[in-house]
Design a protein around this motif. Sequence first.
Motif, PDB file in Angstrom:
ATOM      1  N   MET A   1       0.833  -1.171   0.000  1.00  0.00           N
ATOM      2  CA  MET A   1       0.000   0.000   0.000  1.00  0.00           C
ATOM      3  C   MET A   1       0.877   1.232   0.000  1.00  0.00           C
ATOM      4  N   ARG A   2       0.655   2.049  -0.983  1.00  0.00           N
ATOM      5  CA  ARG A   2       1.562   3.171  -1.199  1.00  0.00           C
ATOM      6  C   ARG A   2       1.199   4.432  -0.437  1.00  0.00           C
ATOM      7  N   THR A   3      -0.092   4.734  -0.319  1.00  0.00           N
ATOM      8  CA  THR A   3      -0.467   6.000   0.298  1.00  0.00           C
ATOM      9  C   THR A   3      -1.168   5.769   1.625  1.00  0.00           C
ATOM     10  N   GLN A   4      -1.227   6.844   2.415  1.00  0.00           N
ATOM     11  CA  GLN A   4      -1.958   6.774   3.684  1.00  0.00           C
ATOM     12  C   GLN A   4      -3.448   6.524   3.424  1.00  0.00           C
ATOM     13  N   LYS A   5      -3.975   7.084   2.326  1.00  0.00           N
ATOM     14  CA  LYS A   5      -5.375   6.826   1.981  1.00  0.00           C
ATOM     15  C   LYS A   5      -5.585   5.340   1.691  1.00  0.00           C
ATOM     16  N   ASP A   6      -4.679   4.732   0.930  1.00  0.00           N
ATOM     17  CA  ASP A   6      -4.783   3.290   0.662  1.00  0.00           C
ATOM     18  C   ASP A   6      -4.788   2.502   1.971  1.00  0.00           C
ATOM     19  N   ARG A   7      -3.885   2.873   2.868  1.00  0.00           N
ATOM     20  CA  ARG A   7      -3.811   2.174   4.157  1.00  0.00           C
ATOM     21  C   ARG A   7      -5.107   2.360   4.932  1.00  0.00           C
ATOM     22  N   MET A   8      -5.652   3.580   4.939  1.00  0.00           N
ATOM     23  CA  MET A   8      -6.883   3.862   5.669  1.00  0.00           C
ATOM     24  C   MET A   8      -8.035   3.037   5.114  1.00  0.00           C
ATOM     25  N   VAL A   9      -8.242   3.101   3.812  1.00  0.00           N
ATOM     26  CA  VAL A   9      -9.371   2.410   3.171  1.00  0.00           C
ATOM     27  C   VAL A   9      -9.261   0.898   3.360  1.00  0.00           C
ATOM     28  N   ASN A  10      -8.037   0.388   3.437  1.00  0.00           N
ATOM     29  CA  ASN A  10      -7.822  -1.048   3.609  1.00  0.00           C
ATOM     30  C   ASN A  10      -7.714  -1.456   5.074  1.00  0.00           C
TER      31      ASN A  10
ATOM     32  N   LYS B   1      -5.828  -0.547   7.614  1.00  0.00           N
ATOM     33  CA  LYS B   1      -4.494  -0.706   8.197  1.00  0.00           C
ATOM     34  C   LYS B   1      -4.168   0.547   9.015  1.00  0.00           C
ATOM     35  N   LEU B   2      -3.157   0.460   9.859  1.00  0.00           N
ATOM     36  CA  LEU B   2      -2.700   1.654  10.561  1.00  0.00           C
ATOM     37  C   LEU B   2      -2.289   2.702   9.524  1.00  0.00           C
ATOM     38  N   TYR B   3      -2.682   3.949   9.756  1.00  0.00           N
ATOM     39  CA  TYR B   3      -2.358   5.034   8.829  1.00  0.00           C
ATOM     40  C   TYR B   3      -2.193   6.316   9.620  1.00  0.00           C
ATOM     41  N   ILE B   4      -1.651   7.327   8.953  1.00  0.00           N
ATOM     42  CA  ILE B   4      -1.485   8.654   9.548  1.00  0.00           C
ATOM     43  C   ILE B   4      -2.437   9.607   8.825  1.00  0.00           C
ATOM     44  N   ALA B   5      -3.368  10.201   9.576  1.00  0.00           N
ATOM     45  CA  ALA B   5      -4.379  11.084   8.977  1.00  0.00           C
ATOM     46  C   ALA B   5      -3.806  12.427   8.552  1.00  0.00           C
ATOM     47  N   ASP B   6      -2.690  12.837   9.160  1.00  0.00           N
ATOM     48  CA  ASP B   6      -2.070  14.116   8.821  1.00  0.00           C
ATOM     49  C   ASP B   6      -1.249  13.944   7.542  1.00  0.00           C
ATOM     50  N   ASP B   7      -1.973  13.834   6.446  1.00  0.00           N
ATOM     51  CA  ASP B   7      -1.409  13.535   5.129  1.00  0.00           C
ATOM     52  C   ASP B   7      -2.089  14.472   4.130  1.00  0.00           C
ATOM     53  N   THR B   8      -1.353  14.962   3.152  1.00  0.00           N
ATOM     54  CA  THR B   8      -1.887  15.937   2.203  1.00  0.00           C
ATOM     55  C   THR B   8      -3.133  15.420   1.492  1.00  0.00           C
ATOM     56  N   GLU B   9      -3.092  14.198   0.968  1.00  0.00           N
ATOM     57  CA  GLU B   9      -4.235  13.647   0.237  1.00  0.00           C
ATOM     58  C   GLU B   9      -5.462  13.512   1.141  1.00  0.00           C
ATOM     59  N   LEU B  10      -5.267  13.050   2.368  1.00  0.00           N
ATOM     60  CA  LEU B  10      -6.395  12.900   3.287  1.00  0.00           C
ATOM     61  C   LEU B  10      -6.913  14.257   3.763  1.00  0.00           C
ATOM     62  N   ARG B  11      -6.035  15.217   3.985  1.00  0.00           N
ATOM     63  CA  ARG B  11      -6.489  16.570   4.348  1.00  0.00           C
ATOM     64  C   ARG B  11      -7.359  17.156   3.251  1.00  0.00           C
ATOM     65  N   GLN B  12      -6.949  16.982   1.986  1.00  0.00           N
ATOM     66  CA  GLN B  12      -7.741  17.494   0.861  1.00  0.00           C
ATOM     67  C   GLN B  12      -9.092  16.788   0.775  1.00  0.00           C
ATOM     68  N   ALA B  13      -9.107  15.483   1.026  1.00  0.00           N
ATOM     69  CA  ALA B  13     -10.369  14.732   0.990  1.00  0.00           C
ATOM     70  C   ALA B  13     -11.311  15.200   2.099  1.00  0.00           C
ATOM     71  N   ARG B  14     -10.782  15.456   3.287  1.00  0.00           N
ATOM     72  CA  ARG B  14     -11.623  15.961   4.389  1.00  0.00           C
ATOM     73  C   ARG B  14     -12.135  17.362   4.071  1.00  0.00           C
ATOM     74  N   LYS B  15     -11.287  18.172   3.458  1.00  0.00           N
ATOM     75  CA  LYS B  15     -11.693  19.539   3.085  1.00  0.00           C
ATOM     76  C   LYS B  15     -12.842  19.487   2.077  1.00  0.00           C
ATOM     77  N   ARG B  16     -12.729  18.619   1.069  1.00  0.00           N
ATOM     78  CA  ARG B  16     -13.798  18.457   0.080  1.00  0.00           C
ATOM     79  C   ARG B  16     -15.098  18.029   0.767  1.00  0.00           C
ATOM     80  N   ALA B  17     -15.000  17.052   1.667  1.00  0.00           N
ATOM     81  CA  ALA B  17     -16.182  16.568   2.377  1.00  0.00           C
ATOM     82  C   ALA B  17     -16.806  17.680   3.211  1.00  0.00           C
ATOM     83  N   LYS B  18     -15.995  18.441   3.919  1.00  0.00           N
ATOM     84  CA  LYS B  18     -16.523  19.536   4.746  1.00  0.00           C
ATOM     85  C   LYS B  18     -17.243  20.568   3.896  1.00  0.00           C
ATOM     86  N   MET B  19     -16.711  20.864   2.711  1.00  0.00           N
ATOM     87  CA  MET B  19     -17.349  21.833   1.825  1.00  0.00           C
ATOM     88  C   MET B  19     -18.717  21.320   1.377  1.00  0.00           C
TER      89      MET B  19
END
Length: 191
Positions: free
Chosen positions: A1-10, A12-30
């Motif tokens: 698994m290459r990205t923190q998002k991949d790890r999250m969706v699958n 696995k342990l992941y780090i939420a403080d990640d650029t891709e996940l921050r952008q996804a949360r921002k989109r959801a909040k909007m």
Amino acid sequence: MRTQKDRMVNQKLYIADDTELRQARKRAKMLIRKFNETDEEHEKDRLQLIKKLFQDTGENCYIEPPFRADYGFNISVGENFYANYDCIFIDVAPIKIGNHVLFGPRVGLYTAGHPIDPVIRNQGFEYGKSISIGDNVWIGGNVVINPGVTIGSNVVIGSGSIVTHNIPSDVVAVGNPCHVLRKINADDQKD
């Protein structure tokens, strides 16, 4: 698994403080902010916003604002889904909801978990465990469903319950922790 998002969706342990996940949360909040700002004259707009937010929905999906979610892309709901006010879906792992499901107010679906070991937790690791809800389910107000829980079909979960483990099909379940009260039977078809 290459990205923190991949790890999250699958799951696995992941780090939420990640650029891709921050952008996804921002989109959801909007999208959620726009959804929560709509009024009863804009039901079609609400549905379109939920369809943009969620991975999948049936055609008949109604959620009363306000509503909260982390990402949205991990949420799938079937036909004839209804959620009353103040529902919260913490969707770091998949949330799958079947057809003909009703939620009372303030239902919380929490897929997120944090490591028990403080050293690992303090490094910023998180994880998620999916939640699955079958068809023809009614979940009363102020119910909390914890990570990794599967609820079968034809189930009623009583108000205020905290669901910490799987619930089989065709039952009424209540309590903290939630437990099977009884099987649904022919007497339940009477007035």
